[in-house]
Design a protein around this motif. Structure first.
Motif, PDB file in Angstrom:
ATOM      1  N   TYR A   1      30.791 -27.918 -26.912  1.00  0.00           N
ATOM      2  CA  TYR A   1      30.098 -27.187 -25.980  1.00  0.00           C
ATOM      3  C   TYR A   1      28.804 -26.416 -26.443  1.00  0.00           C
ATOM      4  CZ  TYR A   1      34.947 -27.982 -24.180  1.00  0.00           C
ATOM      5  OH  TYR A   1      36.147 -28.438 -23.909  1.00  0.00           O
TER       6      TYR A   1
ATOM      7  N   VAL B   1      34.256 -34.087 -22.847  1.00  0.00           N
ATOM      8  CA  VAL B   1      34.908 -32.662 -22.563  1.00  0.00           C
ATOM      9  C   VAL B   1      36.647 -33.190 -22.126  1.00  0.00           C
ATOM     10  CG1 VAL B   1      35.413 -30.946 -21.052  1.00  0.00           C
ATOM     11  CG2 VAL B   1      33.135 -31.671 -21.986  1.00  0.00           C
TER      12      VAL B   1
ATOM     13  N   SER C   1      33.062 -26.654 -16.044  1.00  0.00           N
ATOM     14  CA  SER C   1      33.053 -28.030 -15.691  1.00  0.00           C
ATOM     15  C   SER C   1      32.703 -27.877 -13.996  1.00  0.00           C
ATOM     16  CB  SER C   1      34.339 -28.283 -15.934  1.00  0.00           C
ATOM     17  OG  SER C   1      34.529 -28.735 -17.399  1.00  0.00           O
TER      18      SER C   1
END
Length: 337
Positions: free
Chosen positions: A283, A229, A115
């Motif tokens: 992901y 996320v 991230s």
């Protein structure tokens, strides 16, 4: 004034067998789905996608951590079936705690690194990105795993899983220090990464909404991917964290409801294991190169063209371009980073 809790009382025996039998079957289902999914993803990463050449080392480590955590689930289901919150065997108990918290911590740590890398790639494009430099070397992954090892020491205690901690009779100073350090590690492992993820996500989404160059629909999808996320992290980890705080409080102020609080906590911990199933979807399969390799390897031929065509028509990435004035516009192949 509430009576203190006897240190000799065993808080690992379940108070409601039906609850834990149900949880055991949920864990079995997570294992049955998670094992082939993570094995297939690891196969693609190693033999088809060659993660070391595609700058996907962080993604690969997330999958490795998830796979090792999935491998622990049969033991968890077995003990729940037998009416035990953890293994009565000392070595087995320590091993399970070590595996669960090392791999859960590794999954979260590499997610945070990923991230931060995306944050610099979008919000501070063109500036020196220390994460990009670090992820080129596999050594950074080794360092992260080694750094997590000492953090598992406070949690590798029988008292963690059964919460036989605060409120004991005649607590010693060393017991109080151990209890406190264990809980600090547990809560910091969740809350600090959550703060970082929220910060990075808010800045990325804000930057995407201000972007004037590129397909608006693709930028909107990229915002949804980044936001997912944080949603995934919140759903998987925050409920169990809150439940543990409540459980600790109930042991001290209302011990008569501790059994109910323990069942809620254990149920939400089981919910957190679903992260092993969702990680590859959020992901890996949003990474266009990985998705292509997976589809062409495991999907039937009649589905391959349809799935690849769908990706081509609704991809979330934009490309780096140079306009007539020489000004550079940034790209956002969000999960290709």
């Amino acid at each position: 004034m509430m009576d203190s809790i006897d240190i000799n009382v065993d808080h690992c025996n379940v108070s409601n067998n039906a609850t834990y039998i149900t949880l055991s079957w949920i864990v079995v289902g997570q294992f049955a789905l998670g094992l082939p999914l993570n094995l297939s993803v690891l196969y693609i990463f190693i033999f088809r996608f060659k993660f070391w050449k595609n700058k996907s080392i962080f993604l690969f480590n997330i999958v490795v951590a998830d796979f090792l955590l999935v491998a622990c689930l049969p033991a968890k289901a077995y003990h729940y079936q037998r009416g035990q919150r953890r293994s009565p065997n000392y070595i087995m108990c320590k091993t399970m705690l070590f595996m669960v918290f090392l791999n859960r911590g590794a999954s979260i740590a590499f997610l945070v690194m990923l991230s931060i890398d995306r944050y610099f790639n979008v919000v501070h494009l063109g500036r020196r990105n220390f994460v990009k430099v670090l992820k080129r070397s596999p050594l950074i992954s080794v360092v992260i795993w080694l750094f997590l090892l000492p953090l598992t020491i406070p949690t590798m205690l029988n008292t963690f899983e059964c919460c036989n901690s605060y409120g004991r009779v005649n607590n010693t100073f060393s017991q109080n220090v151990t209890d406190t350090s264990r809980e600090v590690v547990f809560f910091a492992e969740i809350l600090l990464p959550f703060i970082i993820l929220v910060f990075c996500t808010v800045r990325i989404v804000h930057r995407l909404r201000r972007k004037t160059v590129g397909d608006k629909s693709k930028l909107r999808r990229a915002s949804y991917v980044v936001t997912s996320v944080v949603v995934l992290f919140s759903v998987c980890f925050l409920p169990s964290t809150i439940a543990r705080a409540v459980l600790l409080a109930m042991r001290v102020v209302r011990p008569e409801v501790e059994n109910v609080a323990a069942q809620v906590y254990d149920s939400l911990m089981v919910l957190s294991y679903i992260d092993c199933l969702l990680d590859p979807l959020v992901y890996c399969f949003c990474h266009s190169g990985f998705k292509d390799a997976y589809v062409t390897t495991f999907c039937p031929v009649f589905l391959q063209k349809r799935l690849l065509k769908l990706e081509f028509s609704s991809g979330i990435g934009t490309t780096t371009t140079t306009n007539s004035s020489g000004a550079r516009t940034f790209s956002l192949q969000m999960l290709d980073k």
